[in-house]
Design a protein around this motif. Structure first.
Motif, PDB file in Angstrom:
ATOM      1  N   MET A   1       0.845  -1.180   0.000  1.00  0.00           N
ATOM      2  CA  MET A   1       0.000   0.000   0.000  1.00  0.00           C
ATOM      3  C   MET A   1       0.887   1.239   0.000  1.00  0.00           C
ATOM      4  O   MET A   1       1.886   1.284   0.689  1.00  0.00           O
ATOM      5  N   ALA A   2       0.482   2.226  -0.773  1.00  0.00           N
ATOM      6  CA  ALA A   2       1.295   3.432  -0.927  1.00  0.00           C
ATOM      7  C   ALA A   2       0.597   4.649  -0.326  1.00  0.00           C
ATOM      8  O   ALA A   2      -0.586   4.608  -0.006  1.00  0.00           O
ATOM      9  N   TYR A   3       1.350   5.709  -0.234  1.00  0.00           N
ATOM     10  CA  TYR A   3       0.763   6.991   0.133  1.00  0.00           C
ATOM     11  C   TYR A   3       0.181   7.629  -1.113  1.00  0.00           C
ATOM     12  O   TYR A   3       0.592   7.332  -2.243  1.00  0.00           O
ATOM     13  N   VAL A   4      -0.803   8.511  -0.927  1.00  0.00           N
ATOM     14  CA  VAL A   4      -1.523   9.152  -2.019  1.00  0.00           C
ATOM     15  C   VAL A   4      -1.578  10.652  -1.755  1.00  0.00           C
ATOM     16  O   VAL A   4      -1.857  11.078  -0.632  1.00  0.00           O
ATOM     17  N   ILE A   5      -1.329  11.440  -2.786  1.00  0.00           N
ATOM     18  CA  ILE A   5      -1.453  12.896  -2.672  1.00  0.00           C
ATOM     19  C   ILE A   5      -2.846  13.277  -3.169  1.00  0.00           C
ATOM     20  O   ILE A   5      -3.276  12.836  -4.228  1.00  0.00           O
ATOM     21  N   THR A   6      -3.535  14.111  -2.396  1.00  0.00           N
ATOM     22  CA  THR A   6      -4.929  14.449  -2.679  1.00  0.00           C
ATOM     23  C   THR A   6      -5.102  15.936  -3.022  1.00  0.00           C
ATOM     24  O   THR A   6      -4.132  16.671  -3.146  1.00  0.00           O
ATOM     25  N   SER A   7      -6.354  16.366  -3.130  1.00  0.00           N
ATOM     26  CA  SER A   7      -6.699  17.684  -3.655  1.00  0.00           C
ATOM     27  C   SER A   7      -6.053  18.896  -2.982  1.00  0.00           C
ATOM     28  O   SER A   7      -5.811  19.892  -3.663  1.00  0.00           O
ATOM     29  N   PRO A   8      -5.750  18.894  -1.680  1.00  0.00           N
ATOM     30  CA  PRO A   8      -5.116  20.090  -1.117  1.00  0.00           C
ATOM     31  C   PRO A   8      -3.784  20.452  -1.784  1.00  0.00           C
ATOM     32  O   PRO A   8      -3.321  21.585  -1.679  1.00  0.00           O
ATOM     33  N   MET A  32      -0.124  19.488  -9.599  1.00  0.00           N
ATOM     34  CA  MET A  32       0.136  18.926  -8.275  1.00  0.00           C
ATOM     35  C   MET A  32       1.241  17.882  -8.372  1.00  0.00           C
ATOM     36  O   MET A  32       1.733  17.576  -9.449  1.00  0.00           O
ATOM     37  N   PHE A  33       1.627  17.317  -7.224  1.00  0.00           N
ATOM     38  CA  PHE A  33       2.589  16.228  -7.174  1.00  0.00           C
ATOM     39  C   PHE A  33       1.839  14.901  -7.120  1.00  0.00           C
ATOM     40  O   PHE A  33       0.686  14.847  -6.701  1.00  0.00           O
ATOM     41  N   TYR A  34       2.534  13.833  -7.518  1.00  0.00           N
ATOM     42  CA  TYR A  34       1.956  12.491  -7.516  1.00  0.00           C
ATOM     43  C   TYR A  34       2.962  11.512  -6.930  1.00  0.00           C
ATOM     44  O   TYR A  34       4.166  11.671  -7.124  1.00  0.00           O
ATOM     45  N   ILE A  35       2.453  10.471  -6.268  1.00  0.00           N
ATOM     46  CA  ILE A  35       3.296   9.425  -5.695  1.00  0.00           C
ATOM     47  C   ILE A  35       3.134   8.151  -6.514  1.00  0.00           C
ATOM     48  O   ILE A  35       2.012   7.686  -6.728  1.00  0.00           O
ATOM     49  N   ASP A  36       4.254   7.589  -6.950  1.00  0.00           N
ATOM     50  CA  ASP A  36       4.225   6.340  -7.708  1.00  0.00           C
ATOM     51  C   ASP A  36       4.006   5.187  -6.729  1.00  0.00           C
ATOM     52  O   ASP A  36       4.873   4.890  -5.908  1.00  0.00           O
ATOM     53  N   PRO A  37       2.843   4.520  -6.821  1.00  0.00           N
ATOM     54  CA  PRO A  37       2.545   3.448  -5.866  1.00  0.00           C
ATOM     55  C   PRO A  37       3.442   2.223  -6.031  1.00  0.00           C
ATOM     56  O   PRO A  37       3.549   1.405  -5.124  1.00  0.00           O
ATOM     57  N   ILE A  69      -6.637   8.365  -5.600  1.00  0.00           N
ATOM     58  CA  ILE A  69      -5.908   7.094  -5.610  1.00  0.00           C
ATOM     59  C   ILE A  69      -5.639   6.708  -7.060  1.00  0.00           C
ATOM     60  O   ILE A  69      -4.509   6.412  -7.443  1.00  0.00           O
ATOM     61  N   GLN A  70      -6.680   6.757  -7.887  1.00  0.00           N
ATOM     62  CA  GLN A  70      -6.523   6.426  -9.302  1.00  0.00           C
ATOM     63  C   GLN A  70      -5.730   7.492 -10.054  1.00  0.00           C
ATOM     64  O   GLN A  70      -4.953   7.163 -10.948  1.00  0.00           O
ATOM     65  N   LEU A  71      -5.914   8.752  -9.708  1.00  0.00           N
ATOM     66  CA  LEU A  71      -5.171   9.820 -10.390  1.00  0.00           C
ATOM     67  C   LEU A  71      -3.664   9.654 -10.195  1.00  0.00           C
ATOM     68  O   LEU A  71      -2.892   9.868 -11.137  1.00  0.00           O
ATOM     69  N   ASN A  72      -3.240   9.272  -8.997  1.00  0.00           N
ATOM     70  CA  ASN A  72      -1.817   9.042  -8.753  1.00  0.00           C
ATOM     71  C   ASN A  72      -1.324   7.874  -9.601  1.00  0.00           C
ATOM     72  O   ASN A  72      -0.274   7.949 -10.231  1.00  0.00           O
ATOM     73  N   ARG A  73      -2.090   6.791  -9.652  1.00  0.00           N
ATOM     74  CA  ARG A  73      -1.700   5.623 -10.456  1.00  0.00           C
ATOM     75  C   ARG A  73      -1.635   5.969 -11.941  1.00  0.00           C
ATOM     76  O   ARG A  73      -0.681   5.619 -12.634  1.00  0.00           O
TER      77      ARG A  73
END
Length: 81
Positions: A1-8, A32-37, A69-73
């Motif tokens: 499980m990964a961390y996820v960057i959200t709307s803020p 925004m920034f994104y985290i590669d899961p 979650i999907q946007l980061n992926r």
């Protein structure tokens, strides 16, 4: 499980998260920034320094933020092409 960057993070992009990530799994997108899961090691370093409080463990993302979650992926699917 990964961390996820959200709307803020949208249009905030403070960048402290990139500086502390030990595996360089955070990339800057247009808004925004994104985290590669697939690379995230779940260390939590990014979450503790995020001034926008935009980073959550995947299973703790608020319901109204679940789309991120999907946007980061998806961001990393496009990068890999």
């Amino acid at each position: 499980m990964a961390y996820v960057i959200t709307s803020p993070c949208q249009n905030e992009k403070a960048g402290e998260c990139i500086e502390v990530c030990p595996v360089d799994c955070i990339e800057e997108g247009e808004a925004m920034f994104y985290i590669d899961p697939n690379i995230c090691i779940d260390c939590g370093a990014c979450q503790t320094v995020c001034p926008a409080e935009a980073i959550y463990m995947e299973d703790e993302v608020p319901e109204e933020e679940n789309e991120y979650i999907q946007l980061n992926r998806k961001f990393f699917e496009k990068v890999d092409i």
